[in-house]
Design an enzyme around this catalytic site. Sequence first.
Site, short mmCIF file in Angstrom:
data_model
loop_
_atom_site.label_atom_id
_atom_site.label_comp_id
_atom_site.label_asym_id
_atom_site.label_seq_id
_atom_site.Cartn_x
_atom_site.Cartn_y
_atom_site.Cartn_z
N GLY A 49 -19.68 62.03 -5.15
CA GLY A 49 -18.60 61.65 -4.25
C GLY A 49 -17.28 62.18 -4.79
N SER A 128 -7.51 56.04 -4.16
CA SER A 128 -6.45 55.03 -4.12
C SER A 128 -6.98 53.61 -4.03
CB SER A 128 -5.51 55.32 -2.96
OG SER A 128 -6.23 55.40 -1.75
#
Length: 192
Positions: A49, A128
Amino acid sequence: MIHATTILAVRHNGRVVMASDGQVTLGDAVVKHGARKIRRLYNDRVLAGFAGSAADSFALFSRFEAKLDQYRGNLERSAVELAKDWRTDRALRRLEAMLVVADAKVTFLLSGTGDLIEPDDGMVGIGSGGTYAVSAARALARHTSFDARRIAEIAMGIAAEICIYTNDRLTIEEIAADVPTAAGPASNLESR
């Protein structure tokens, strides 16, 4: 900090799950809700990922996939070699992305500063919303009987509630983990 995504890897009770949100932002606008930020590599035995610039991330996927082929699926060796290249290669050093990779045995976080980190508890997040997702996943793993997939789903939902760069349109990939026991790996026990 890399914005605009959340990737979470959870290794728990014999399963490895990687989850990502689907949001892509450009400046202060959401331009896509259902992006796929996780890939299965090397005959579906490795999950990867990314967080960061899409173009940079695709370049890293290609490099990492080539390393997996070169080292016949050896995740640790492939990750070490990519981290070395990433740190020393002038073009790679400019890439703004991070990778989380996992197979049945191990999970790693790779960054452009040459970091190659194996989390102590098998849980790691990037992007984030990564720290929110990991915090929630660790609490769920310690205080519930949920499986790895359910932990990842709930943790990603919590991250989406907190992080403006993370949505709740999830991609989740899962593989079985090698769980050593006194009699050997779990896969040996199942074949008896």
